[in-house]
Design an enzyme around this catalytic site. Structure first.
Site, short mmCIF file in Angstrom:
data_model
loop_
_atom_site.label_atom_id
_atom_site.label_comp_id
_atom_site.label_asym_id
_atom_site.label_seq_id
_atom_site.Cartn_x
_atom_site.Cartn_y
_atom_site.Cartn_z
N LYS A 166 1.31 -1.31 0.10
CA LYS A 166 0.26 -0.13 0.24
C LYS A 166 0.90 1.57 -0.47
CE LYS A 166 -1.46 2.19 3.48
NZ LYS A 166 -2.24 2.72 4.81
N ASN A 167 1.74 1.88 0.95
CA ASN A 167 2.98 2.98 0.77
C ASN A 167 3.85 2.64 -0.33
OD1 ASN A 167 1.56 3.19 3.43
ND2 ASN A 167 3.45 1.50 4.70
N CYS A 208 -4.73 8.64 9.31
CA CYS A 208 -4.67 8.30 10.72
C CYS A 208 -4.23 8.73 12.36
CB CYS A 208 -3.85 6.95 11.04
SG CYS A 208 -5.26 5.07 10.16
N ARG A 212 2.41 14.49 13.17
CA ARG A 212 2.96 13.80 12.12
C ARG A 212 3.01 15.59 11.04
NH1 ARG A 212 -0.72 8.71 10.55
NH2 ARG A 212 1.69 8.56 9.39
N ASP A 214 4.79 0.55 11.54
CA ASP A 214 3.60 -0.21 11.99
C ASP A 214 3.18 -1.10 11.97
OD1 ASP A 214 2.74 2.61 10.52
OD2 ASP A 214 3.46 1.45 8.32
N ARG A 249 -8.00 0.18 4.91
CA ARG A 249 -7.85 0.93 4.40
C ARG A 249 -6.15 0.14 4.13
NH1 ARG A 249 -5.78 5.08 7.89
NH2 ARG A 249 -4.75 5.86 5.92
#
Length: 422
Positions: free
Chosen positions: A22-23, A118, A123, A307, A399
């Site tokens: 995904k990233n 999130c 961040r 993560d 997600r």
């Protein structure tokens, strides 16, 4: 709204295919903005975040077509009609900020809303902005938007990050490909997703050296062309499903997994008594006896991934002994701890450190997901719990994980998706 219902107690055995990252995909998709020729991404994951990025790119005038049951994305930005990334789309996902560098590099202008995502700490995006300023961008923050200009185009410069940032490295790398002259990115992120992006950009004609190290050098070119690129395997999904048999017991092969993607994570699994073996086409994970306690500190790649911290905590809740987890990447990323405690876990959180005292068995309970990784950590905990666990607010889950209940059910888990109780 859906919930995930897990009835724990059984071992897991079988095979789980690992999707594209995904990233990585969320970074590769904005790369289409750097060229007016087609970019095709294969091995794409089928996730709501991917659809959100496609919507954002479409709002700018890019064409995004999904083929092969969503596994192939065909992108083209030959006819951009806008340089404004609106709040209504950007607020849904922090990765939206990654359109800023490519838009600015290609056309010398961009308006991008400050992003959402999130709730795991501040961040900030200031490192992204500092990187672009080092390449000559003129920036103005007002009304919740970054207004960026580079009237004469971006120019090569030295980008030096005070601390490692994956997203800022990605934005700087994409912007530098079309900047005039040479750009040096110091203290660059080293994640596999950065290496994957560099490989894709190089296939499009970029001149890049040093990806995967702390210093990346980019020689700007006049234009980039099209390319076809396969998205790297998702190391976070890989690590998550490696923990499933580590928590529940059994033996599972993760198809498409590779040790180099999760080496620091595998070291911790070994310390906990979990066996990981390279086999043809992937990794095999086996747990015969109760896991042992192990200490974990999250760090930038190649260290232990933040993560995977929540998922690792779920495993350590039933490990023998006392484990200490230190979160050094994001603040406020232990929100899953109180929910695990509802299942009988012994967790004491003090600032950025959580002490986990393993218990013999967790108890099923109704729990609430607070973010993407917390969602799947509670599902994993449910695999090891006595009775039924109901994980609510799983819209976070979709997600970042595709068909999680199907993949776990295929290896023997008693798990289903159901409407939330009224």
């Amino acid at each position: 709204m859906d919930q995930i219902v897990v009835r724990g107690g059984g071992e897991l055995n079988g095979r789980i295919p690992i999707a594209g990252a995904k990233n990585a995909a969320l970074t590769l998709m904005p790369a289409t903005l750097l060229s007016d020729e087609p970019l095709t991404l294969t091995n794409a994951p089928r996730l709501s975040d991917i659809r959100t990025m496609a919507t954002l790119l479409g709002s700018l005038g890019s064409e995004v077509a999904s083929m092969a049951d969503g596994r192939v994305l065909a992108l083209s930005s030959h006819g951009l009609r806008s340089h404004r990334a609106d709040y209504d789309i950007v607020r849904k996902m922090r990765a939206s900020i990654l359109v800023l560098g490519p838009l600015l590099a290609r056309d010398g202008q961009a308006e991008v809303s400050l992003p959402g995502g999130c709730a795991i700490g501040a961040r900030p995006v200031d490192l992204h902005l500092r990187a672009l300023e080092a390449m000559g961008a003129e920036l103005d923050l007002r009304d919740g938007y970054v207004h960026a200009k580079a009237p004469g185009g971006l120019k090569g410069g030295r980008v030096s990050f005070p601390f490692v940032s994956v997203g800022a490295t990605e934005n700087a790398l994409m912007a530098a490909t079309l900047a005039k002259g040479t750009t040096v990115i110091a203290n660059a992120a080293r994640e596999p997703e950065i290496v994957d992006l560099a490989r894709c950009l190089r296939a499009m004609g970029a001149q890049i050296d040093g990806e995967g190290t702390g210093t990346i050098t980019v020689q700007g070119v006049d234009r980039l062309g099209g390319a076809t690129h396969r998205v790297v395997a998702d190391r976070i999904e890989l690590g998550t499903y490696m923990l499933a048999p580590a928590i529940a017991g059994g033996e599972v092969v993760l198809e498409g997994g590779a040790l180099e993607l999760v080496s620091a994570f595998v070291e911790k699994l070994a310390g906990a008594g979990i066996d990981v073996e390279e086999v043809e086409g992937g990794l095999k994970v086996t747990r015969a006896d109760r896991a042992r306690a192990v200490d974990v500190t999250t760090e930038p790649f190649p260290g232990f991934p933040t993560d995977l911290q929540a998922q690792m905590m779920a495993m350590l809740c039933t490990a023998e002994g006392v484990s200490v987890l230190e979160e050094r990447i994001f603040e406020n990323r232990f929100m899953h701890a109180p929910e695990l405690a509802r299942m009988g876990a012994g967790i004491d959180v003090r600032g950025g450190t959580a002490t986990v005292t393993g218990v013999d068995r967790l108890k099923g309970a109704s729990v609430m997901a607070t973010d993407l990784r917390a969602s799947v950590s509670l599902i994993l905990a449910g695999l090891a719990a006595e009775g039924e666990t109901r994980v609510r607010r799983v819209y976070h889950l979709d997600r970042g994980y595709e068909a999680v209940e199907e993949k776990l059910r295929a290896v023997g888990a008693d798990i289903e998706r159901a409407p939330e109780d009224a």
